[in-house]
Design a protein around this motif. Structure first.
Motif, short mmCIF file in Angstrom:
data_model
loop_
_atom_site.label_atom_id
_atom_site.label_comp_id
_atom_site.label_asym_id
_atom_site.label_seq_id
_atom_site.Cartn_x
_atom_site.Cartn_y
_atom_site.Cartn_z
N SER A 118 0.85 -1.19 0.00
CA SER A 118 0.00 0.00 0.00
C SER A 118 0.88 1.25 0.00
CB SER A 118 -0.90 -0.01 1.23
OG SER A 118 -1.79 1.08 1.20
N ARG A 119 0.53 2.21 -0.83
CA ARG A 119 1.34 3.42 -1.01
C ARG A 119 0.43 4.59 -1.36
NH1 ARG A 119 3.67 1.72 -7.02
NH2 ARG A 119 1.59 1.44 -7.91
N GLY A 120 0.98 5.78 -1.29
CA GLY A 120 0.21 6.95 -1.70
C GLY A 120 -0.04 6.94 -3.19
N VAL A 121 -1.26 7.31 -3.59
CA VAL A 121 -1.61 7.35 -5.01
C VAL A 121 -2.27 8.69 -5.32
CG1 VAL A 121 -1.82 4.88 -5.45
CG2 VAL A 121 -3.74 6.11 -4.46
N PRO A 122 -2.00 9.23 -6.51
CA PRO A 122 -2.58 10.53 -6.86
C PRO A 122 -3.99 10.40 -7.43
CG PRO A 122 -1.17 9.79 -8.64
CD PRO A 122 -1.07 8.75 -7.54
N VAL A 123 -4.73 11.49 -7.41
CA VAL A 123 -5.97 11.57 -8.17
C VAL A 123 -5.61 11.33 -9.64
CG1 VAL A 123 -7.84 13.07 -8.91
CG2 VAL A 123 -7.02 13.18 -6.56
N GLY A 124 -6.40 10.50 -10.32
CA GLY A 124 -6.15 10.20 -11.72
C GLY A 124 -5.39 8.91 -11.94
N ALA A 125 -4.90 8.27 -10.86
CA ALA A 125 -4.17 7.02 -11.03
C ALA A 125 -5.07 5.98 -11.71
CB ALA A 125 -3.70 6.50 -9.67
N VAL A 126 -4.55 5.33 -12.74
CA VAL A 126 -5.26 4.26 -13.44
C VAL A 126 -4.73 2.94 -12.89
CG1 VAL A 126 -5.78 3.20 -15.67
CG2 VAL A 126 -5.49 5.69 -15.50
N GLU A 127 -5.56 2.25 -12.13
CA GLU A 127 -5.14 1.01 -11.49
C GLU A 127 -5.67 -0.20 -12.26
OE1 GLU A 127 -4.67 2.11 -6.83
OE2 GLU A 127 -6.64 1.38 -7.45
N VAL A 128 -4.93 -1.30 -12.15
CA VAL A 128 -5.34 -2.58 -12.75
C VAL A 128 -5.63 -3.55 -11.61
CG1 VAL A 128 -4.73 -4.45 -14.30
CG2 VAL A 128 -3.91 -2.14 -14.77
N PRO A 129 -6.90 -3.69 -11.20
CA PRO A 129 -7.23 -4.63 -10.13
C PRO A 129 -7.21 -6.07 -10.65
CG PRO A 129 -9.21 -3.54 -10.92
CD PRO A 129 -8.06 -2.92 -11.66
N ALA B 167 -3.30 3.00 -1.85
CA ALA B 167 -3.83 1.83 -2.55
C ALA B 167 -2.65 0.91 -2.89
CB ALA B 167 -4.58 2.24 -3.81
N GLY B 168 -2.98 -0.30 -3.37
CA GLY B 168 -1.91 -1.27 -3.61
C GLY B 168 -1.99 -2.01 -4.93
N TYR B 169 -2.70 -1.45 -5.93
CA TYR B 169 -2.75 -2.06 -7.25
C TYR B 169 -1.70 -1.42 -8.16
CZ TYR B 169 -7.39 -3.84 -5.90
OH TYR B 169 -8.43 -4.46 -5.26
N PRO B 170 -1.24 -2.15 -9.20
CA PRO B 170 -0.31 -1.54 -10.15
C PRO B 170 -0.95 -0.36 -10.88
CG PRO B 170 -1.05 -3.69 -10.92
CD PRO B 170 -1.53 -3.56 -9.51
N VAL B 171 -0.14 0.66 -11.16
CA VAL B 171 -0.60 1.89 -11.79
C VAL B 171 0.21 2.12 -13.08
CG1 VAL B 171 -0.86 4.40 -11.55
CG2 VAL B 171 -1.24 2.90 -9.58
N PRO B 172 -0.31 1.67 -14.23
CA PRO B 172 0.43 1.89 -15.47
C PRO B 172 0.32 3.33 -16.00
CG PRO B 172 -1.60 0.71 -15.91
CD PRO B 172 -1.50 0.83 -14.43
N TYR B 173 -0.79 4.03 -15.67
CA TYR B 173 -1.01 5.38 -16.18
C TYR B 173 -1.57 6.28 -15.09
CZ TYR B 173 -0.86 3.60 -21.06
OH TYR B 173 -0.51 3.04 -22.25
#
Length: 336
Positions: free
Chosen positions: A236-247, A263-269
């Motif tokens: 789990s880490r800080g994520v910005p508004v707009g992060a596109v996550e792949v659940p 959140a803790g999902y990968p963020v490609p974009y």
């Protein structure tokens, strides 16, 4: 607040679907776990306020996918922006993306949008609302804000009482605010995220289908699960508004202004700031196509929008002053 001969200046909600008093949120409290929230389409909200002489973050109304009818007890300068709709005042057409006057004891009817999803209604001087940490933006965790219902009375800060124009039944101004177009397939500009190299970009592009499970926290897009090249767990880490996550359960999740700060999902974009306004107007069943762009290009697009807003502000202030309504131009208006 300006005085009105018949009592307080206010508007009465005659009917409302999903509508709230809204502003640009409460950023800067992520260290306390408090999301920014605020208007989903910030461009439309800021433009609505700018057109009537308000500061960009002045409280206004946000209606989501539904109709709204308001009655005013004093002559009031109003603007309607956001999703495509056909408002009427006392049964006659009213403009969108331009300021107009709603006469005392008249009703403003804003139908549910036929394109886009969120409509913004601003009134000169803004509307009253309960402030928590400097914002009226609804936040269930803070226990602030609620949906408007028929019979609600909302205090207004100013009116155009006594203002008379020989053609008041017609639009008074032509300020040239740009009108976005809304299509069933929205192109969303995204910049590279930390896990982009772990995915095939062709699998990320889409089209994706907007799910009805989307909300202020995140937009859910349905589609196949993109294949990740590694199984490394992400803490789990800080994520910005707009992060596109792949659940792991498929599709994409785009974090919006109400998102939790970790959140803790990968963020490609990460969606650009301008793209967040686009996402604020997509409706369930619409499609998304992700278009990769670089950060400097995204910044240029944002700066161009700010210049456009500043230009409209100068024209709005000039028009209001020329009409004898210069007192409506607030100190925080972008023309000052």
């Amino acid at each position: 607040m300006s005085a009105h001969a018949h009592g307080p200046i206010q508007m009465t909600v005659e009917s409302a679907g999903i509508a709230v008093v809204q502003d640009l949120g409460r950023p800067g409290h992520g260290d306390k776990g408090i999301p920014a929230n605020g208007a989903s389409d910030r461009w439309s909200a800021q433009m609505a306020n700018t057109l009537v002489g308000n500061a960009p973050g002045t409280p206004l109304l946000e209606a989501t996918g539904s109709a709204l009818t308001l009655r005013f007890n004093a002559d009031t300068l109003v603007s309607v922006t956001g999703a495509s709709t056909r408002p009427e005042v006392a049964g006659r057409p009213a403009p969108t993306w331009e300021p107009f006057v709603v006469e005392a004891d008249s009703a403003l009817a804003v139908p549910a949008p036929d394109q886009g999803w969120r409509v913004y209604v601003a009134v000169s001087g803004g509307v009253e609302g309960e402030r928590v940490l400097g914002s009226v933006s609804p936040d269930p965790m803070l226990g602030v804000g609620r949906r408007l219902v028929g019979g609600d009375r909302i205090a207004l800060r100013s009116c155009v009482c006594g203002f008379s124009h020989p053609h008041s039944v017609h639009p008074l101004f032509r300020l040239g605010a740009g009108r976005p177009s809304y299509r069933s397939t929205a192109v969303v500009d995204v910049t590279p995220g930390p896990e982009l190299q772990e995915f095939d970009e062709d699998q990320l592009r889409g089209p994706w289908t907007v799910s009805a499970q989307s909300d202020q926290i995140g937009l859910r897009a349905q589609g196949p699960t993109p294949v990740r090249s590694t199984r490394t767990e992400i803490l789990s880490r800080g994520v910005p508004v707009g992060a596109v996550e792949v659940p792991p359960d498929g599709g994409l999740l785009v974090l919006l202004y109400g998102r939790l700060v970790t959140a803790g999902y990968p963020v490609p974009y990460v969606a650009s700031t301008v793209a967040l306004d686009v996402l604020g107007q997509v409706r369930p069943g619409d499609h998304l196509v992700l278009r990769r762009t670089e950060v400097p290009t995204a910044v240029d697009a944002l700066l161009a929008r700010r210049r456009e807003l500043a230009g409209v502000a100068q024209r709005a202030a000039a028009a209001l002053r020329a009409s004898g309504l210069g007192h409506l131009v607030m100190d925080g208006h972008l023309s000052r």
